[in-house]
Design a protein around this motif. Sequence first.
Motif, PDB file in Angstrom:
ATOM      1  N   LEU A  78     -26.790  38.446   4.182  1.00  0.00           N
ATOM      2  CA  LEU A  78     -25.922  38.104   5.307  1.00  0.00           C
ATOM      3  C   LEU A  78     -25.953  39.220   6.362  1.00  0.00           C
ATOM      4  O   LEU A  78     -26.085  38.959   7.561  1.00  0.00           O
ATOM      5  N   ILE A  79     -25.842  40.483   5.903  1.00  0.00           N
ATOM      6  CA  ILE A  79     -25.867  41.624   6.831  1.00  0.00           C
ATOM      7  C   ILE A  79     -27.213  41.654   7.565  1.00  0.00           C
ATOM      8  O   ILE A  79     -27.283  41.937   8.757  1.00  0.00           O
ATOM      9  N   ASP A  80     -28.275  41.306   6.837  1.00  0.00           N
ATOM     10  CA  ASP A  80     -29.603  41.275   7.453  1.00  0.00           C
ATOM     11  C   ASP A  80     -29.659  40.219   8.566  1.00  0.00           C
ATOM     12  O   ASP A  80     -30.304  40.413   9.591  1.00  0.00           O
ATOM     13  N   SER A 104     -25.648  32.557  16.823  1.00  0.00           N
ATOM     14  CA  SER A 104     -25.239  31.419  15.990  1.00  0.00           C
ATOM     15  C   SER A 104     -26.028  31.429  14.687  1.00  0.00           C
ATOM     16  O   SER A 104     -27.254  31.396  14.713  1.00  0.00           O
ATOM     17  N   LEU A 105     -25.317  31.489  13.561  1.00  0.00           N
ATOM     18  CA  LEU A 105     -25.987  31.662  12.266  1.00  0.00           C
ATOM     19  C   LEU A 105     -25.376  30.736  11.215  1.00  0.00           C
ATOM     20  O   LEU A 105     -24.295  30.194  11.405  1.00  0.00           O
ATOM     21  N   GLU A 106     -26.105  30.620  10.089  1.00  0.00           N
ATOM     22  CA  GLU A 106     -25.560  29.925   8.921  1.00  0.00           C
ATOM     23  C   GLU A 106     -25.877  30.767   7.696  1.00  0.00           C
ATOM     24  O   GLU A 106     -26.902  31.444   7.666  1.00  0.00           O
ATOM     25  N   HIS A 107     -24.997  30.717   6.695  1.00  0.00           N
ATOM     26  CA  HIS A 107     -25.279  31.482   5.471  1.00  0.00           C
ATOM     27  C   HIS A 107     -24.649  30.794   4.267  1.00  0.00           C
ATOM     28  O   HIS A 107     -23.501  30.358   4.327  1.00  0.00           O
ATOM     29  N   ASP A 108     -25.410  30.693   3.178  1.00  0.00           N
ATOM     30  CA  ASP A 108     -24.870  30.148   1.930  1.00  0.00           C
ATOM     31  C   ASP A 108     -24.435  31.308   1.044  1.00  0.00           C
ATOM     32  O   ASP A 108     -25.269  32.084   0.588  1.00  0.00           O
ATOM     33  N   TYR A 138     -14.749  37.320   0.680  1.00  0.00           N
ATOM     34  CA  TYR A 138     -15.450  38.581   0.400  1.00  0.00           C
ATOM     35  C   TYR A 138     -16.436  38.904   1.523  1.00  0.00           C
ATOM     36  O   TYR A 138     -16.571  40.041   1.954  1.00  0.00           O
ATOM     37  N   TYR A 139     -17.108  37.880   2.032  1.00  0.00           N
ATOM     38  CA  TYR A 139     -18.097  38.074   3.101  1.00  0.00           C
ATOM     39  C   TYR A 139     -17.407  38.156   4.462  1.00  0.00           C
ATOM     40  O   TYR A 139     -17.803  38.918   5.335  1.00  0.00           O
ATOM     41  N   LYS A 179     -23.921  42.198  19.792  1.00  0.00           N
ATOM     42  CA  LYS A 179     -24.488  42.073  21.136  1.00  0.00           C
ATOM     43  C   LYS A 179     -24.124  40.713  21.729  1.00  0.00           C
ATOM     44  O   LYS A 179     -23.752  40.596  22.882  1.00  0.00           O
ATOM     45  N   HIS A 180     -24.248  39.655  20.918  1.00  0.00           N
ATOM     46  CA  HIS A 180     -23.861  38.316  21.351  1.00  0.00           C
ATOM     47  C   HIS A 180     -22.668  37.878  20.515  1.00  0.00           C
ATOM     48  O   HIS A 180     -22.565  38.250  19.343  1.00  0.00           O
ATOM     49  N   PRO A 181     -21.764  37.076  21.097  1.00  0.00           N
ATOM     50  CA  PRO A 181     -20.619  36.598  20.310  1.00  0.00           C
ATOM     51  C   PRO A 181     -21.095  35.911  19.028  1.00  0.00           C
ATOM     52  O   PRO A 181     -22.043  35.130  19.062  1.00  0.00           O
ATOM     53  N   LEU A 182     -20.426  36.221  17.923  1.00  0.00           N
ATOM     54  CA  LEU A 182     -20.850  35.689  16.626  1.00  0.00           C
ATOM     55  C   LEU A 182     -20.258  34.300  16.408  1.00  0.00           C
ATOM     56  O   LEU A 182     -19.091  34.051  16.690  1.00  0.00           O
ATOM     57  N   LYS A 183     -21.106  33.388  15.937  1.00  0.00           N
ATOM     58  CA  LYS A 183     -20.620  32.057  15.558  1.00  0.00           C
ATOM     59  C   LYS A 183     -21.363  31.718  14.278  1.00  0.00           C
ATOM     60  O   LYS A 183     -22.558  31.471  14.312  1.00  0.00           O
ATOM     61  N   ILE A 184     -20.676  31.772  13.150  1.00  0.00           N
ATOM     62  CA  ILE A 184     -21.395  31.643  11.877  1.00  0.00           C
ATOM     63  C   ILE A 184     -20.734  30.599  10.980  1.00  0.00           C
ATOM     64  O   ILE A 184     -19.509  30.503  10.923  1.00  0.00           O
ATOM     65  N   VAL A 185     -21.567  29.803  10.325  1.00  0.00           N
ATOM     66  CA  VAL A 185     -21.075  28.832   9.342  1.00  0.00           C
ATOM     67  C   VAL A 185     -21.342  29.414   7.955  1.00  0.00           C
ATOM     68  O   VAL A 185     -22.482  29.738   7.631  1.00  0.00           O
ATOM     69  N   LEU A 186     -20.292  29.578   7.158  1.00  0.00           N
ATOM     70  CA  LEU A 186     -20.437  30.112   5.794  1.00  0.00           C
ATOM     71  C   LEU A 186     -20.133  28.991   4.805  1.00  0.00           C
ATOM     72  O   LEU A 186     -19.150  28.264   4.968  1.00  0.00           O
ATOM     73  N   ARG A 187     -20.970  28.876   3.769  1.00  0.00           N
ATOM     74  CA  ARG A 187     -20.732  27.848   2.753  1.00  0.00           C
ATOM     75  C   ARG A 187     -20.510  28.502   1.401  1.00  0.00           C
ATOM     76  O   ARG A 187     -21.160  29.493   1.088  1.00  0.00           O
TER      77      ARG A 187
END
Length: 328
Positions: free
Chosen positions: A9-11, A39-43, A52-53, A65-73
């Motif tokens: 995820l950090i990567d 814009s990201l996604e992470h399982d 925890y994440y 640098k860019h606003p974060l928009k992330i989907v976590l599952r």
Amino acid sequence: DFEASFIRLIDKVTNGSRIEINQTGTTLYYQPGLLYGGSLEHDCSPSRSIGYYLESLLCLAPFMKHPLKIVLRGVTNDQVDPSVDVLKATSLPLLKKFGIDGESLEIKINRRGMPPKGGGEILFACPVRKVLQPVQFTDPGKIKRIRGTAYSLRVSPQVANRMVESARSILNKFLPDIYIYTDHMKGVSSGKSPGFGICLTAETINGTILSAELASNPQGQGTAVLPEELGQNCAKLLLEEVYRGGCVDSTNQSLALLLMTLGQRDVSKVLLGPLSPYTIEFLRHLRSFFQIMFKIETKTPEEEHMGGEKVLMTCVGIGFSNLSKTIR
């Protein structure tokens, strides 16, 4: 397993990180890159909850640098980490105090998931900021209302009502303004495992938010818990949190201290309840990374006329500013 998922995820949120792990998995070499965002996604691994994440993302997101928009599952509510509900109710208002606010700051629960199989999904969005504001947050104020959510997944919808009733039976003795939502998700949005739980927050006249939560045992592990017991125990935990008091609840102590450290070169003060072991370890990390020491004064209950012993934490920020913020 969950640590490897966290490193991935950090990567994803950074650009140019170098990560090397030796064959036995006992040493980790990490060279940080730029916080990039986007814009990201992470399982997430189902052995720990999304909280925890999310805790770490809350610390990093304002400086991308860019606003974060992330989907976590993964698992939204479990017994180990702070649940998504608690982080939504307590951490977001805390970020706003430091000047990180706007339309795009949100945590949205699309689907819930309980351990062991998870199946939940959330959206976390956060704007970027160049600098943080210093805060003077020393008067928690009196409790004015209690809000909460009782959720039930793949069990009878009546379970949530039973938890609400039993929590209210304790809290109504102290306060009339109590509203606990029942959230019974159906079908695909209820994840892959059955379970239920309750999350309560107490809000003061000065905008302090204290929280407590409990979840049922994962399917096939431990003894079955009665919804009535869960509701009562959660209400007692909330009262314990109110007794400990302070302007930030014990879940968010470390986040508040980090944001104070990264503020402008100005004095920030926050009144906390007794420091949790996690926070004490976190203060050591702050000292080794930022060479910053907090001035810690204890306030006895007699001075404050309420609750347990409090700690007033004072520090001067290091004047951190977000250099990678794109100027438009």
